[in-house]
Design a protein around this motif. Structure first.
Motif, PDB file in Angstrom:
ATOM      1  N   SER A  67      60.552  31.715  47.322  1.00 23.17           N
ATOM      2  CA  SER A  67      61.255  32.290  48.505  1.00 23.17           C
ATOM      3  C   SER A  67      62.043  31.197  49.236  1.00 23.17           C
ATOM      4  CB  SER A  67      60.233  32.948  49.432  1.00 23.17           C
ATOM      5  OG  SER A  67      59.373  31.966  49.998  1.00 23.17           O
ATOM      6  N   LYS A  68      61.441  30.034  49.359  1.00 24.32           N
ATOM      7  CA  LYS A  68      62.137  28.914  50.022  1.00 24.32           C
ATOM      8  C   LYS A  68      63.352  28.483  49.208  1.00 24.32           C
ATOM      9  CE  LYS A  68      57.987  27.261  52.367  1.00 24.32           C
ATOM     10  NZ  LYS A  68      57.000  26.190  52.499  1.00 24.32           N
ATOM     11  N   LEU A  69      63.205  28.474  47.862  1.00 24.66           N
ATOM     12  CA  LEU A  69      64.325  28.099  47.013  1.00 24.66           C
ATOM     13  C   LEU A  69      65.472  29.101  47.144  1.00 24.66           C
ATOM     14  CD1 LEU A  69      65.448  26.197  44.827  1.00 24.66           C
ATOM     15  CD2 LEU A  69      64.379  27.700  43.116  1.00 24.66           C
ATOM     16  N   LEU A  74      70.633  30.339  48.293  1.00 26.90           N
ATOM     17  CA  LEU A  74      71.293  31.638  48.483  1.00 26.90           C
ATOM     18  C   LEU A  74      71.926  32.158  47.184  1.00 26.90           C
ATOM     19  CD1 LEU A  74      72.993  31.110  51.965  1.00 26.90           C
ATOM     20  CD2 LEU A  74      70.825  32.246  51.455  1.00 26.90           C
ATOM     21  N   LYS A  75      71.385  31.679  46.012  1.00 30.28           N
ATOM     22  CA  LYS A  75      71.899  32.171  44.721  1.00 30.28           C
ATOM     23  C   LYS A  75      71.183  33.452  44.329  1.00 30.28           C
ATOM     24  CE  LYS A  75      73.125  27.639  42.859  1.00 30.28           C
ATOM     25  NZ  LYS A  75      72.892  26.663  41.777  1.00 30.28           N
ATOM     26  N   ASN A  76      71.932  34.329  43.696  1.00 27.52           N
ATOM     27  CA  ASN A  76      71.348  35.622  43.293  1.00 27.52           C
ATOM     28  C   ASN A  76      70.253  35.451  42.234  1.00 27.52           C
ATOM     29  OD1 ASN A  76      72.961  37.146  45.024  1.00 27.52           O
ATOM     30  ND2 ASN A  76      74.623  37.295  43.497  1.00 27.52           N
ATOM     31  N   GLU A  77      70.452  34.503  41.277  1.00 25.22           N
ATOM     32  CA  GLU A  77      69.442  34.352  40.218  1.00 25.22           C
ATOM     33  C   GLU A  77      68.125  33.815  40.776  1.00 25.22           C
ATOM     34  OE1 GLU A  77      72.482  30.946  39.840  1.00 25.22           O
ATOM     35  OE2 GLU A  77      72.438  33.130  40.159  1.00 25.22           O
ATOM     36  N   ASP A  78      68.206  32.925  41.822  1.00 26.41           N
ATOM     37  CA  ASP A  78      66.964  32.434  42.420  1.00 26.41           C
ATOM     38  C   ASP A  78      66.256  33.542  43.171  1.00 26.41           C
ATOM     39  OD1 ASP A  78      67.345  29.917  41.431  1.00 26.41           O
ATOM     40  OD2 ASP A  78      68.425  29.204  43.199  1.00 26.41           O
ATOM     41  N   PHE A 116      52.092  40.634  52.532  1.00 30.66           N
ATOM     42  CA  PHE A 116      53.107  40.153  51.603  1.00 30.66           C
ATOM     43  C   PHE A 116      54.342  41.053  51.614  1.00 30.66           C
ATOM     44  CE2 PHE A 116      54.881  39.043  47.472  1.00 30.66           C
ATOM     45  CZ  PHE A 116      54.860  37.657  47.572  1.00 30.66           C
ATOM     46  N   THR A 117      54.112  42.353  51.837  1.00 31.89           N
ATOM     47  CA  THR A 117      55.266  43.274  51.966  1.00 31.89           C
ATOM     48  C   THR A 117      56.109  42.904  53.186  1.00 31.89           C
ATOM     49  OG1 THR A 117      53.975  45.020  50.919  1.00 31.89           O
ATOM     50  CG2 THR A 117      55.924  45.694  52.180  1.00 31.89           C
ATOM     51  N   GLU A 118      55.409  42.608  54.291  1.00 37.50           N
ATOM     52  CA  GLU A 118      56.117  42.207  55.518  1.00 37.50           C
ATOM     53  C   GLU A 118      56.851  40.894  55.314  1.00 37.50           C
ATOM     54  OE1 GLU A 118      55.069  41.379  60.256  1.00 37.50           O
ATOM     55  OE2 GLU A 118      53.540  42.108  58.862  1.00 37.50           O
ATOM     56  N   LYS A 119      56.217  39.979  54.574  1.00 39.85           N
ATOM     57  CA  LYS A 119      56.834  38.687  54.292  1.00 39.85           C
ATOM     58  C   LYS A 119      58.102  38.874  53.456  1.00 39.85           C
ATOM     59  CE  LYS A 119      55.863  34.310  51.944  1.00 39.85           C
ATOM     60  NZ  LYS A 119      56.216  33.389  53.048  1.00 39.85           N
ATOM     61  N   ASN A 120      58.065  39.774  52.489  1.00 35.46           N
ATOM     62  CA  ASN A 120      59.246  40.054  51.664  1.00 35.46           C
ATOM     63  C   ASN A 120      60.403  40.565  52.527  1.00 35.46           C
ATOM     64  OD1 ASN A 120      58.285  39.218  49.242  1.00 35.46           O
ATOM     65  ND2 ASN A 120      57.623  41.244  48.534  1.00 35.46           N
ATOM     66  N   SER A 121      60.063  41.427  53.505  1.00 35.23           N
ATOM     67  CA  SER A 121      61.115  41.972  54.387  1.00 35.23           C
ATOM     68  C   SER A 121      61.749  40.857  55.213  1.00 35.23           C
ATOM     69  CB  SER A 121      60.494  43.045  55.298  1.00 35.23           C
ATOM     70  OG  SER A 121      61.451  43.515  56.226  1.00 35.23           O
ATOM     71  N   ASN A 122      60.935  39.947  55.733  1.00 35.31           N
ATOM     72  CA  ASN A 122      61.449  38.818  56.505  1.00 35.31           C
ATOM     73  C   ASN A 122      62.343  37.922  55.660  1.00 35.31           C
ATOM     74  OD1 ASN A 122      60.122  39.641  58.815  1.00 35.31           O
ATOM     75  ND2 ASN A 122      58.367  38.264  58.527  1.00 35.31           N
ATOM     76  N   ILE A 123      61.910  37.648  54.415  1.00 34.08           N
ATOM     77  CA  ILE A 123      62.692  36.791  53.538  1.00 34.08           C
ATOM     78  C   ILE A 123      64.060  37.423  53.269  1.00 34.08           C
ATOM     79  CG2 ILE A 123      62.828  35.865  51.181  1.00 34.08           C
ATOM     80  CD1 ILE A 123      60.902  34.361  52.985  1.00 34.08           C
ATOM     81  N   GLU A 124      64.068  38.722  53.096  1.00 30.49           N
ATOM     82  CA  GLU A 124      65.341  39.401  52.811  1.00 30.49           C
ATOM     83  C   GLU A 124      66.286  39.313  54.018  1.00 30.49           C
ATOM     84  OE1 GLU A 124      66.920  43.702  51.086  1.00 30.49           O
ATOM     85  OE2 GLU A 124      64.779  43.356  51.436  1.00 30.49           O
ATOM     86  N   GLN A 125      65.716  39.488  55.227  1.00 30.07           N
ATOM     87  CA  GLN A 125      66.547  39.409  56.427  1.00 30.07           C
ATOM     88  C   GLN A 125      67.083  37.988  56.631  1.00 30.07           C
ATOM     89  OE1 GLN A 125      64.760  41.159  59.968  1.00 30.07           O
ATOM     90  NE2 GLN A 125      63.697  42.713  58.692  1.00 30.07           N
ATOM     91  N   LEU A 126      66.246  36.980  56.426  1.00 24.95           N
ATOM     92  CA  LEU A 126      66.693  35.602  56.566  1.00 24.95           C
ATOM     93  C   LEU A 126      67.820  35.288  55.600  1.00 24.95           C
ATOM     94  CD1 LEU A 126      63.305  33.678  57.001  1.00 24.95           C
ATOM     95  CD2 LEU A 126      65.202  33.754  58.631  1.00 24.95           C
ATOM     96  N   LYS A 130      71.690  33.979  56.581  1.00 20.18           N
ATOM     97  CA  LYS A 130      72.284  32.758  56.050  1.00 20.18           C
ATOM     98  C   LYS A 130      73.606  33.041  55.355  1.00 20.18           C
ATOM     99  CE  LYS A 130      68.223  29.821  55.627  1.00 20.18           C
ATOM    100  NZ  LYS A 130      68.813  28.692  56.357  1.00 20.18           N
ATOM    101  N   ILE A 131      73.654  34.174  54.683  1.00 24.90           N
ATOM    102  CA  ILE A 131      74.912  34.544  54.010  1.00 24.90           C
ATOM    103  C   ILE A 131      75.993  34.786  55.052  1.00 24.90           C
ATOM    104  CG2 ILE A 131      76.026  36.344  52.639  1.00 24.90           C
ATOM    105  CD1 ILE A 131      73.389  36.591  51.071  1.00 24.90           C
ATOM    106  N   ASN A 132      75.651  35.425  56.193  1.00 24.32           N
ATOM    107  CA  ASN A 132      76.636  35.699  57.251  1.00 24.32           C
ATOM    108  C   ASN A 132      77.111  34.396  57.894  1.00 24.32           C
ATOM    109  OD1 ASN A 132      76.559  38.448  56.859  1.00 24.32           O
ATOM    110  ND2 ASN A 132      74.874  38.753  58.333  1.00 24.32           N
ATOM    111  N   ASN A 133      76.241  33.407  58.044  1.00 24.59           N
ATOM    112  CA  ASN A 133      76.624  32.126  58.648  1.00 24.59           C
ATOM    113  C   ASN A 133      77.683  31.418  57.821  1.00 24.59           C
ATOM    114  OD1 ASN A 133      74.996  32.361  60.876  1.00 24.59           O
ATOM    115  ND2 ASN A 133      73.255  31.264  59.938  1.00 24.59           N
ATOM    116  N   GLN A 134      77.720  31.694  56.526  1.00 21.45           N
ATOM    117  CA  GLN A 134      78.737  31.097  55.669  1.00 21.45           C
ATOM    118  C   GLN A 134      80.129  31.586  56.046  1.00 21.45           C
ATOM    119  OE1 GLN A 134      77.518  32.011  51.693  1.00 21.45           O
ATOM    120  NE2 GLN A 134      76.492  30.004  51.449  1.00 21.45           N
TER     121      GLN A 134
END
Length: 818
Positions: A67-69, A74-78, A116-126, A130-134
């Protein structure tokens, strides 16, 4: 001995029972421990839960790293790898949940799943933030381009005066910007083609729009940064909760695993202790058991050795008895024949009544002794299994009537009526079997009936018990011999079939006899695959029932034609015999019969002789190199090209095979040694009925010159007739005997029993022809010696006796020969 035999199985049985009880007890304890062991592991394997829990922990850390990677690159394959690992984590939670039955642990797994489900949701939002900041960096790029445009158009910018504007505060930046705007207003433009006012207006307007957009975007970025910080805090909190729950879950599983292992080790230790105790007890019992077994084994071994010695002694005794009976029988036969012959001659001379009585007693006693000798020989052969059976056609009706008439004539002085009743279905019929043995059985039974019946009647009833429609199959014939004699008590009826046994102790005194007749009849009946039974009432009579299987025969008896010896026609014969004296004798005889003879001592000599024409082959059966049976097979296989199916006649002194056996294998006729000239001519007549006529039996008077206690040349003289021929044959016989004795002597020294047997058999032929009754038994004994039955000392003793008897014979032969 009996008590030992009873104790031995009891000891063994008790030992086995103790061992069996020990095995059952150990098996019970092991089963109980094994069942408990299975109870520990049967609920759910703690090993598997332990391993699966470790795998879950690893998956959690791997998912966190991915998740950190994904957020960093911000690569799709990662991000796809992160999603795949997340799916594996969900599956692992589900599989562990299926393994456990503890509700608390299941609740912990549900908490891990929801966090872990909640964690997945947070990771997706983060990731989305990051993509918008680009996208915000594009506005800064536009402003930098405007600055480059200002520089191009000659306008001054902040970078012209400050190397790193980013380090300036807002106030310093504002001051510098006012100063630069002033300087730009005072600069004169050299480009007259561009309208200054228009360009400035456009740049100002554009710059304003961009800055406004950047201001708005900065507000959004601040909000997003705040949101990102919140999500990161939530993720950290979720990760901390996950680690806490997983650590608790892992600790519980590890604790259960350790407890289960401790229980397993305890069960294994108990099992090991039980096995040690059982092994110790088993070892002690085994030692005791081994001691008992070995003790009894050595006792049994001693008994076995004793039994073996007794068995050997019994076999030696039986062998000695058989040899004694054979020797005594041969020694008795010659004087008995002399007594009977001379008694017959005396009976034909004028005698007084008293002398006539004496002669009758001598004749009667001679016949009695002669029958006793015959019975002893038959009984000895039956016990040794050496009586061969024949299968020849005969008339059962004629046989029974002949035996009945003969017995009636012998006992005609008794007031006993003899009746013969033969079923009509058996009259005028022929059967295949051994008529001589059947006659012997009936003679004994009818003779006994006459002997034990003083007056009354004897009836012979013959009937067919079983008749098969197929004439080639066996029919069951029953012969009853019923008398009104003294009878036999019930308890003695089984004893009468034992040798040298009679029903009552005074039977031999009152009626005579030696107790062999019924024993021989019983054994002969069994040898013929039949049965002999008795029913008797003491004082009323006895009934002996013989049941025999007989095969019907289609053979038709024809009356023999009267022929004379005057129609002898010249023949050519091949004679094969390893005995030189026998070949000399037969050659001399064939010369008298005008038969040309080719003599050979070995079949190999015949094969290489190249004889192209002969009418018949006369061969000995037992020869060292090639037996008569092998010669017959070689001839049938065309190993001699000139053999085209000519008759082959066998001659043998052995009684190992029946006469029918020789005909079955392919011989045309059989001569049993010793045989007379008449027997030889009869065999030739059988083979060549149109070329050789049968001769009448010779009536040669035995004289003192050709017969004494050592030999009898009557049979030999019947062959030769002429004195010259007799002298020549005896000379060859003496020369050959000297060679045979030397060969025997060498074989005896080296214990070469094969050579001893072969030479003895070869010598027997001629010694039987001259009726050397003192030599024949010794040669017969040597013929059957072997390493199993004869020791070297015994063979040496036999050979020394043979030398003595042959020396006496040779001395006696010199008298008539010279």
């Amino acid at each position: 001995m009996k008590s030992v035999q009873n104790k031995f199985p009891l000891k063994v049985l008790l030992s086995y029972l103790v061992l069996g009880a020990l095995v059952v007890a150990v098996g019970f304890f092991l089963y109980a421990e094994f069942k408990g062991y299975l109870g520990i592991t049967s609920e759910i394997s703690e090993d598997k839960k332990y391993i699966e829990t470790g795998t879950l922990v690893n998956l959690v850390y791997e998912t966190d790293g991915l998740s950190k990677l994904a957020l960093l690159t911000l690569k799709n394959e990662d991000y796809a790898r992160y999603q795949s690992k997340s799916d594996s984590l969900y599956q692992k939670i589900g599989s562990i949940k299926e393994l456990i039955s503890n509700e608390r642990q299941k609740a912990q797994l549900d908490s891990i799943n929801s966090l872990f489900t909640e964690k997945n949701s947070n990771i997706e939002q983060l990731r989305m933030l990051k993509i918008n900041n680009q996208y915000d960096s594009s506005l800064d790029d536009i402003l930098r381009e405007f600055k480059k445009l200002d520089t191009t158009m000659g306008k001054l910018v902040l970078e012209n005066y400050v190397n790193n504007p980013a380090v300036l505060s807002k106030r310093e930046r504002r001051y510098w910007q006012v100063y630069i705007d002033y300087l730009n207003s005072t600069i004169t433009r050299d480009n007259p083609e561009v309208k200054k006012t228009l360009v400035d207006s456009m740049l100002v307007a554009t710059r304003y729009i961009v800055r406004e957009a950047k201001r708005q975007n900065s507000k959004a970025r601040i909000a997003l940064a705040e949101k990102e910080n919140e999500l990161i805090r939530n993720d950290l909190n979720i990760s901390r909760q996950l680690r806490g729950i997983i650590s608790t879950f892992d600790a519980e599983v590890n604790k259960n695993y350790i407890q289960d292992n401790a229980l397993k080790e305890a069960a294994v230790k108990r099992t090991r202790d039980i096995l040690k105790i059982a092994a110790g007890i088993g070892f002690i019992v085994l030692l005791l058991f081994t001691y008992i077994i070995l003790t009894d084994f050595f006792k049994a071994e001693r008994f076995r050795r004793n039994l073996k010695q007794e068995k050997k002694y019994s076999e030696d005794l039986l062998k000695s008895r058989e040899q004694l009976i054979s020797t005594v029988s041969h020694d008795l036969k010659t004087p008995l024949n002399t007594i009977v012959g001379y008694s017959g001659l005396i009976e034909n001379t004028p005698l007084t009544e008293k002398q006539q009585y004496y002669i009758q007693q001598i004749t009667s006693s001679s016949h009695y002794v002669n029958k006793l000798v015959d019975d002893l020989l038959d009984f000895s052969k039956l016990e040794a299994g050496k009586i061969p059976l024949e299968q020849i056609p005969f008339s059962l009706e004629n046989l029974i009537r002949q035996v009945a008439d003969s017995s009636g004539d012998i006992h005609s002085q008794k007031n006993v009526k003899l009746e013969v009743d033969i079923a009509s279905s058996l009259q005028q019929r022929m059967f295949k079997g051994d008529p001589l043995r059947i006659q012997q059985i009936l003679t004994n039974l009818i003779g006994n009936a006459f002997k034990f019946t003083e007056e009354g009647e004897i009836s012979i009833l013959v009937k067919e018990l079983q008749k098969d429609e197929d004439s080639s199959k066996t029919n069951l014939i029953q012969i009853e011999v019923k008398d009104t004699g003294i009878g036999i008590s019930k308890e003695k009826q089984e004893l009468i079939f034992k040798e040298f046994t009679q029903a009552e102790t005074d039977t031999a005194t009152r009626f005579g006899g030696y107790g062999l007749g019924l024993a021989i009849s019983k054994k002969l009946t069994e040898l013929l695959s039949g049965s002999l039974k008795v029913k008797s009432i003491l004082g009323e009579g006895s009934t002996f029932t013989v049941t025999l299987p007989l095969t019907p025969s289609e053979f038709i008896v024809t009356s023999p034609k009267a022929v004379t010896s005057e129609n002898l026609i010249s023949l050519k014969a091949v004679l094969i015999d390893d005995d030189a004296s026998m070949t000399a004798l037969l050659k001399e005889l064939f010369e008298q019969l005008k038969i040309d003879t080719y003599t050979f001592h070995r079949f190999s000599d015949f094969k290489t002789a190249g004889i192209t024409e002969f009418d018949f082959v006369l061969t000995d059966i037992q020869m060292p190199e090639t037996s008569g049976f092998e010669i017959l097979r070689a001839l049938q296989n065309k190993e001699i090209s000139s053999f085209t199916g000519q008759p082959v006649i066998a001659m043998t002194g052995s009684r190992d095979h029946t006469e029918q056996h020789f005909y079955d294998v392919g011989f045309s006729a059989l001569l049993k040694k010793p045989f007379s000239k008449d027997a030889l001519v009869a065999a030739l007549h059988k083979v060549f009925p149109n070329r050789v006529g049968a001769v009448k039996p010779s009536e040669i008077q035995t004289s003192a010159a050709i017969a004494n206690e050592h030999f009898d040349l009557t049979l030999l003289q019947s062959f030769l007739g002429k004195e010259d021929g007799l002298y020549e044959v005896l000379q060859v016989f003496q020369d050959q005997t000297v060679k045979d004795i030397q060969q025997l002597k060498k074989a005896i020294k080296t214990s070469d029993f094969e050579t001893i047997n072969a030479v003895s058999h070869r010598m027997l032929t001629m010694f039987r022809q001259i009726c050397a009754v003192q030599v024949i038994p010794i040669l017969e004994a040597l013929e059957h010696t072997s390493t199993q039955t004869t020791t070297p000392e015994e063979s040496i003793e036999l050979f020394e006796n043979l030398q003595v008897k042959i020396d006496e014979l040779m001395k006696a032969l010199k008298q008539p020969v010279s």
